[in-house]
Design an enzyme around this catalytic site. Sequence first.
Site, PDB file in Angstrom:
ATOM      1  N   ARG A  26      -9.641  -2.529  -7.074  1.00  0.00           N
ATOM      2  CA  ARG A  26      -9.390  -0.989  -7.734  1.00  0.00           C
ATOM      3  C   ARG A  26     -10.994  -0.352  -8.119  1.00  0.00           C
ATOM      4  O   ARG A  26     -11.831   0.083  -8.431  1.00  0.00           O
ATOM      5  CB  ARG A  26      -8.039  -0.228  -7.981  1.00  0.00           C
ATOM      6  CG  ARG A  26      -8.114   0.793  -7.202  1.00  0.00           C
ATOM      7  CD  ARG A  26      -7.305  -1.112  -6.223  1.00  0.00           C
ATOM      8  NE  ARG A  26      -5.808  -0.031  -5.484  1.00  0.00           N
ATOM      9  CZ  ARG A  26      -4.634  -0.264  -5.732  1.00  0.00           C
ATOM     10  NH1 ARG A  26      -4.307  -1.099  -6.701  1.00  0.00           N
ATOM     11  NH2 ARG A  26      -3.650   0.014  -4.386  1.00  0.00           N
ATOM     12  N   ASP A  34       3.024  -5.058   1.855  1.00  0.00           N
ATOM     13  CA  ASP A  34       3.036  -3.716   1.719  1.00  0.00           C
ATOM     14  C   ASP A  34       2.431  -2.054   2.064  1.00  0.00           C
ATOM     15  O   ASP A  34       1.657  -2.750   2.197  1.00  0.00           O
ATOM     16  CB  ASP A  34       2.997  -4.149  -0.423  1.00  0.00           C
ATOM     17  CG  ASP A  34       1.066  -3.855  -1.006  1.00  0.00           C
ATOM     18  OD1 ASP A  34       0.989  -4.159  -0.013  1.00  0.00           O
ATOM     19  OD2 ASP A  34       1.110  -3.157  -1.315  1.00  0.00           O
ATOM     20  N   GLU A  35       3.313  -1.268   1.647  1.00  0.00           N
ATOM     21  CA  GLU A  35       2.745   0.126   1.531  1.00  0.00           C
ATOM     22  C   GLU A  35       2.570  -0.036   2.933  1.00  0.00           C
ATOM     23  O   GLU A  35       1.609   1.114   2.898  1.00  0.00           O
ATOM     24  CB  GLU A  35       2.235   0.968   0.458  1.00  0.00           C
ATOM     25  CG  GLU A  35       2.816   0.301  -1.191  1.00  0.00           C
ATOM     26  CD  GLU A  35       2.403   1.232  -2.477  1.00  0.00           C
ATOM     27  OE1 GLU A  35       3.030   1.726  -2.464  1.00  0.00           O
ATOM     28  OE2 GLU A  35       1.426   0.360  -1.990  1.00  0.00           O
ATOM     29  N   TRP A  77       8.571  -6.090  -5.367  1.00  0.00           N
ATOM     30  CA  TRP A  77       7.848  -5.467  -6.498  1.00  0.00           C
ATOM     31  C   TRP A  77       8.862  -4.159  -6.467  1.00  0.00           C
ATOM     32  O   TRP A  77       8.395  -3.133  -7.099  1.00  0.00           O
ATOM     33  CB  TRP A  77       6.607  -4.776  -6.387  1.00  0.00           C
ATOM     34  CG  TRP A  77       6.699  -4.380  -4.677  1.00  0.00           C
ATOM     35  CD1 TRP A  77       6.603  -4.468  -3.953  1.00  0.00           C
ATOM     36  CD2 TRP A  77       5.710  -2.802  -4.964  1.00  0.00           C
ATOM     37  NE1 TRP A  77       6.233  -3.240  -2.900  1.00  0.00           N
ATOM     38  CE2 TRP A  77       5.851  -2.700  -3.533  1.00  0.00           C
ATOM     39  CE3 TRP A  77       6.207  -2.082  -5.700  1.00  0.00           C
ATOM     40  CZ2 TRP A  77       5.273  -1.205  -2.945  1.00  0.00           C
ATOM     41  CZ3 TRP A  77       5.809  -0.184  -5.609  1.00  0.00           C
ATOM     42  CH2 TRP A  77       5.656   0.183  -3.917  1.00  0.00           C
ATOM     43  N   TRP A 103      -2.432  -3.741 -12.265  1.00  0.00           N
ATOM     44  CA  TRP A 103      -2.575  -3.157 -10.999  1.00  0.00           C
ATOM     45  C   TRP A 103      -3.972  -1.670 -11.707  1.00  0.00           C
ATOM     46  O   TRP A 103      -3.508  -1.249 -12.810  1.00  0.00           O
ATOM     47  CB  TRP A 103      -2.083  -1.984 -10.079  1.00  0.00           C
ATOM     48  CG  TRP A 103      -0.597  -2.699  -9.410  1.00  0.00           C
ATOM     49  CD1 TRP A 103      -0.135  -2.860  -9.804  1.00  0.00           C
ATOM     50  CD2 TRP A 103      -0.959  -3.765  -7.839  1.00  0.00           C
ATOM     51  NE1 TRP A 103       1.088  -3.693  -8.769  1.00  0.00           N
ATOM     52  CE2 TRP A 103       0.014  -4.596  -8.106  1.00  0.00           C
ATOM     53  CE3 TRP A 103      -2.247  -3.669  -7.587  1.00  0.00           C
ATOM     54  CZ2 TRP A 103       0.244  -5.157  -6.688  1.00  0.00           C
ATOM     55  CZ3 TRP A 103      -2.137  -5.317  -6.481  1.00  0.00           C
ATOM     56  CH2 TRP A 103      -0.647  -5.028  -6.190  1.00  0.00           C
ATOM     57  N   GLU A 137      -5.860   0.758 -11.515  1.00  0.00           N
ATOM     58  CA  GLU A 137      -6.189   1.854 -11.291  1.00  0.00           C
ATOM     59  C   GLU A 137      -7.135   3.021 -11.949  1.00  0.00           C
ATOM     60  O   GLU A 137      -7.644   3.191 -12.535  1.00  0.00           O
ATOM     61  CB  GLU A 137      -5.816   2.951 -10.243  1.00  0.00           C
ATOM     62  CG  GLU A 137      -5.023   2.711  -8.873  1.00  0.00           C
ATOM     63  CD  GLU A 137      -3.564   1.878  -8.686  1.00  0.00           C
ATOM     64  OE1 GLU A 137      -3.269   0.870  -9.731  1.00  0.00           O
ATOM     65  OE2 GLU A 137      -2.966   2.365  -7.856  1.00  0.00           O
TER      66      GLU A 137
HETATM   67  C1  ACM Z   1       2.696  -2.724  -4.154  1.00  0.00           C
HETATM   68  O1  ACM Z   1       2.177  -2.866  -5.939  1.00  0.00           O
HETATM   69  N1  ACM Z   1       2.320  -1.986  -3.783  1.00  0.00           N
HETATM   70  C2  ACM Z   1       2.464  -4.152  -4.609  1.00  0.00           C
END
Ligand code: ACM
Length: 711
Positions: free
Chosen positions: A195, A339-340, A413, A474, A476
Amino acid sequence: MKQPTAPRPEKTSAANQGGAPHIFRPWALVVVVLLLAIMGAPSARGQVPGAPSPLLPQPTELHWGTGRLPLKSALHLQIAAPAVPDPAVRPAALRTLARLHRGAPARPAKTPGPVLQIRYGRAGQLAQPGEERYSLRVTPGGVLIDAPTGLGVLRALATLEQLPHAGPAGRYLPEADVADQPRFAWRGLLIDPARHFLPVAVVKRNIDGMAAVKLNVLHWHLCDDEGFRVESKLLPRLQQVAGATGYYTQAQVREVVAYAAARGIRVVPEFDLPGHTGALVAAYPRLASNDSIKEVPVRWGLLNIAIDPTKPGTYPFLDSLLTEMSGLFPDPYFHIGGDENDGRQWRHNPRIVAFMRDNKMLKAGTTDVDKHQLQTYFNRKMLALLTARGKTMVGWDEILGPDLPKEVVIQSWRGAKGLNEAVRLGHRALLSNGYYLDLNYPAAAHYAADPLPAATPLSAAQQQLVLGGEVAMWSEFADSVIYDSRVWPRAAAVAERLWSPQATTQNVPDLYRRLALVSTQLEALGLQHRRAPAQLLRQMAPAGTLGPLTTLADVLEPVKDYKRHFQGFKYTTQTPLTRLVDAAPAESDVARQFGATVDSVLAGLGAPVRPPALARQLLQLRAQLLRWQAADATLRPLLLASPALSEYAPLSTRLGALAAVLLERLTQLEANQPALPVWQMTARAILDEAQLPAGQAELAVVKAARRLAGL
Ligand code: ACM
């Protein structure tokens, strides 16, 4: 930690307990015992010079003696290496000595004096469990480390670096006897250069931080919608297009992997597939499930972009990618994300839907296509590609399902439930739920999350499948400037949770005491977690406001959870992270200490006999409240006049109002007067308003303020 007791009986070390390979030969035992006799064993009586413990993580066993080993002059290094030495040990010992002595003059080799004596049995194997045990003994005569492997030596050196105390006669090591081993074999930190790109220097200094607190897996999240961060010789558009805002050359990747290995840290790369692939698709549109992605995305959020797992051309591409990338990373584990992906791009593509129908990928008892089955189909192909390269596949918990082969490791997670489910299905598993530092929760909250809590529903055999966990940051809302400040020192709380015995790590105030020590240690190692926010404040403060602006920033925290995405401010990958919210700590120490003082004062006022400390604590509170009031008086007009800072003027105003109302409350409490209903009404309104965020930041003192106000 145990209370000081007699030195342990002459077991040579914890390294010899439990099922680890037994590397000590009888002659070695004799030598060790003789050495200890010469150096003198810790005494059980008298003072406890080392207590309270400075160590984080807390070791399995710790006994203090009464002696001291002054650090006035350098220790002699003596390494009794096995036939095949571990190349990491000597450089690590030299680094430790340099840090212990902080420039003390070297002693000529022949001069007698205290030694740092290191003994070990063989080189450590990074990805094997049971490799990190050690014992460490400090006496006035020197330091003795022994361990089955070089990895154990590295962990012992990390402990040794946390032992120095400052005394009136200079720095010294307290006499101590440590026997230690980790509770979990996998103790990771996820860093996210996708990111916001994180240059090699940032990665390296975070590896230094990891080594200091005995974290041992760097999970490197190398691609996401906003970027692909590794040079590819086979697929150059990966760096040219997907890595245009920053990427690591292959030489840099090797450099980081070697740097980590030298500190006993594995590097597990993550290439997130089939979702989170906006950058990949922008670089290689032939992978796309739909053709709407023309450029690398620049906005945060769930884009639900996924590559097309049904096109025959997808797998030769992935074969090339995984061949090249798996060759760069020697670790046996390889993370494919997973994921996602809500499958919307697949459902909107008639060709992909037809593929799912043709292959009977339907939700049970319906004619609806099931994206999970298509993802499992994809995962099986990935597993085959990775297995052929000798890799064990790791993925996020979304990939779990009854059809997923058991050799895949699951990283949970979304909840501890996912971890338990994975284990029940026979997978090895890791916990990251509860360890997301980007959500801006306090260290104590992360510390409370445990992969195997006392009340775990898992059987003893199932518990063996829980490898450990990973703390995750993460990025961002963290660029290379402020990244460290979002990781440290909170990551150290999770490091302790994953290393130390559960029973000895329930004391939260003691955790915070030691986090403060570790924070200073990390600063000396080069981490920028304290420096960078202070630097941001200096850059943004209008003339003459640095003091009051710092006072305000010190009691702010960014809004929690994922709220920063949803408070009206539109971020892109290029938005500078230079606002007051970015200089605010993820967890305010000032607010926490204020809360502790409030609680002591309330307890003192309520006690039958007022404790002697009460008067001082009341003065402290009053001084703090006056400081907040004064900061607002100076700041408010300047903030309002500053385009960059005006969004924070309401927080300054609210802090000033909160302070005023609490000063009134202190007067009431000191005079033993009840709060009148009309005062309570006004105070409640002020505190309710103080709770509102501005500029994606919030005042961290409101809960404690409510307690003091009795509201
Ligand atoms: C995640 O936080 N989408 C692994």
